[in-house]
Design a protein around this motif. Structure first.
Motif, PDB file in Angstrom:
ATOM      1  N   GLU A 170      38.349 -54.224  54.688  1.00 23.50           N
ATOM      2  CA  GLU A 170      38.516 -53.625  53.366  1.00 23.50           C
ATOM      3  C   GLU A 170      37.425 -52.662  53.029  1.00 23.50           C
ATOM      4  OE1 GLU A 170      36.852 -56.664  50.291  1.00 23.50           O
ATOM      5  OE2 GLU A 170      36.831 -58.034  52.262  1.00 23.50           O
TER       6      GLU A 170
ATOM      7  N   LEU B 122      48.086 -60.424  54.135  1.00 21.38           N
ATOM      8  CA  LEU B 122      47.639 -60.150  52.743  1.00 21.38           C
ATOM      9  C   LEU B 122      47.338 -58.536  52.475  1.00 21.38           C
ATOM     10  CD1 LEU B 122      46.713 -61.075  49.902  1.00 21.38           C
ATOM     11  CD2 LEU B 122      44.610 -61.234  50.839  1.00 21.38           C
TER      12      LEU B 122
ATOM     13  N   VAL C 227      46.219 -55.520  49.687  1.00 16.75           N
ATOM     14  CA  VAL C 227      45.664 -55.549  48.288  1.00 16.75           C
ATOM     15  C   VAL C 227      45.337 -54.080  48.039  1.00 16.75           C
ATOM     16  CG1 VAL C 227      43.904 -56.078  46.527  1.00 16.75           C
ATOM     17  CG2 VAL C 227      44.397 -57.783  48.193  1.00 16.75           C
TER      18      VAL C 227
ATOM     19  N   GLU D 142      44.874 -54.029  40.194  1.00 16.69           N
ATOM     20  CA  GLU D 142      45.072 -54.507  41.803  1.00 16.69           C
ATOM     21  C   GLU D 142      46.766 -54.741  41.946  1.00 16.69           C
ATOM     22  OE1 GLU D 142      41.081 -56.536  43.128  1.00 16.69           O
ATOM     23  OE2 GLU D 142      42.632 -57.750  43.262  1.00 16.69           O
TER      24      GLU D 142
ATOM     25  N   ARG E 226      48.839 -57.221  44.740  1.00 14.27           N
ATOM     26  CA  ARG E 226      48.895 -57.990  45.725  1.00 14.27           C
ATOM     27  C   ARG E 226      49.988 -58.301  46.413  1.00 14.27           C
ATOM     28  NH1 ARG E 226      44.067 -62.117  43.756  1.00 14.27           N
ATOM     29  NH2 ARG E 226      42.355 -60.848  43.652  1.00 14.27           N
TER      30      ARG E 226
ATOM     31  N   ASN F  90      45.048 -66.318  45.662  1.00 12.14           N
ATOM     32  CA  ASN F  90      43.769 -65.570  45.595  1.00 12.14           C
ATOM     33  C   ASN F  90      43.756 -64.518  46.783  1.00 12.14           C
ATOM     34  OD1 ASN F  90      43.303 -67.272  47.878  1.00 12.14           O
ATOM     35  ND2 ASN F  90      41.318 -67.882  47.395  1.00 12.14           N
ATOM     36  N   ASP F  91      42.655 -63.897  46.884  1.00 17.28           N
ATOM     37  CA  ASP F  91      42.626 -62.746  48.186  1.00 17.28           C
ATOM     38  C   ASP F  91      41.698 -63.184  49.279  1.00 17.28           C
ATOM     39  OD1 ASP F  91      40.188 -62.741  47.108  1.00 17.28           O
ATOM     40  OD2 ASP F  91      40.115 -60.633  46.473  1.00 17.28           O
TER      41      ASP F  91
END
Length: 337
Positions: A220, A258, A260, A276, A278, A316-317
């Motif tokens: 990230e 995932l 984002v 965001e 996702r 969730n992330d």
């Protein structure tokens, strides 16, 4: 991993302090905790404290009173010991809990090492006594002015006292590198590898799968396009094995991805809005979920702020502890060190 601690204190005597702490942590089993307590400095090295704690997580709530001592062996090394008496509760059971813990914190010039060990007993008139052993270990090492190595090892096991049958087991190992350049801080990045083993409690569901073990890679970054606009992105890949029924099924392979994307706009001083997108995919189940998250950030000081918003997605992330009950309003505390 992410977490924030917010505290307020009032010194009512030269050697005594009353305080309130709020902690939110997205690590292992995500939790929120509120602590009200007081501590007294006995001498230059020794202090004693008493606290009332309330912790809430996806799996259980815990409330109780704790009493402890903290001793500074050296300027860099501190040892804490405490005992707690209270209650823990799940959706269908309430236990009387006793807990005993020992913690060590060592701070060097360029590194910090934290170790904690805990033993718990949960008793209930309607079920067998449970014994729990836990350890949490953290390492932070500054490689140079721009790079930091972070590591974590968590392990917990719960057994029934009468049969020593394994009720639950959780383990997580994290190793990552954080990039925060001091000369030009327009770009911040974090790369992380994690191994997770989660044998979910047999008396509750607590997640999408009963049991899971696997590897997670994540990357990230946040970049300042201009002073008032920040963009960010996160990609995570989990290769895991899942088991839906502990008694009747074998582990099956699962590949989870995932993605984002995030944008933050500074409206006025100390106030920003963010959004965001996702996307979550599980290849073998042909499952694809996507949606948005929006909110506002309020900067209270140079190093602390809070965010409030709404998550339109169900998840969730964090693939290490993927949660499908994340939809709804949220409140975050953000700290910069």
């Amino acid at each position: 991993n992410s977490g924030t601690r917010l505290g307020l204190g009032y010194r009512f005597r030269d050697e005594s302090l009353a305080y309130v702490n709020y902690v939110t942590e997205q690590s292992g089993v995500s939790r929120n905790g509120l602590t009200v307590g007081q501590k007294t400095q006995i001498n230059d090295r020794l202090r004693v404290y008493s606290e009332h704690r309330h912790d809430s997580s996806r799996r259980q709530n815990v409330e109780g009173d704790s009493y402890g001592i903290s001793y500074e062996f050296t300027e860099n090394w501190t040892i804490d010991a405490d005992l707690m008496d209270g209650q823990s509760s799940t959706e269908d059971q309430v236990y009387d809990r006793s807990a005993y813990s020992l913690a060590s914190r060592y701070r060097g010039n360029r590194y910090e090492l934290v170790n904690r060990y805990e033993y718990r007993t949960d008793n209930s008139t309607s079920s067998d006594e449970l014994n729990q052993w836990l350890t949490a270990n953290r390492l932070k090492l500054e490689l140079d002015v721009d790079w930091t190595l972070v590591g974590k090892i968590d392990y917990a096991i719960t057994e029934e006292n009468s049969s020593t049958a394994k009720v639950a087991e959780f383990g997580e190992i994290d190793l990552g590198f954080a990039y925060r350049p001091t000369g030009d801080n327009r770009l911040n990045a974090l790369a992380m590898y994690s191994y997770v083993y989660d044998l979910d409690p047999t008396n509750q569901f607590g997640g999408m799968y009963l049991d899971e073990k696997g590897h997670v890679l994540s990357l990230e970054a946040i970049y300042h396009l201009i002073p008032t606009v920040k963009v960010g992105a996160k990609y995570a890949l989990k290769k895991s094995s899942i088991r839906l029924d502990r008694e009747r099924s074998d582990f099956l392979d699962a590949t989870t991805q995932l993605v984002v994307g995030r944008i933050t706009l500074d409206l006025v001083k100390n106030l920003a809005v963010f959004g965001e997108y996702r996307l979550l995919e599980i290849e073998e189940l042909d499952d694809r979920k996507q949606g948005a998250l929006v909110g506002i950030d309020i900067r209270l000081t140079d190093h602390f702020g809070l965010g409030v918003g709404y998550n339109f997605t169900e998840f969730n992330d964090r693939l290490q502890t993927l949660n499908y009950e994340a939809k709804g309003w949220f409140l975050n505390f953000n700290a910069e060190i």
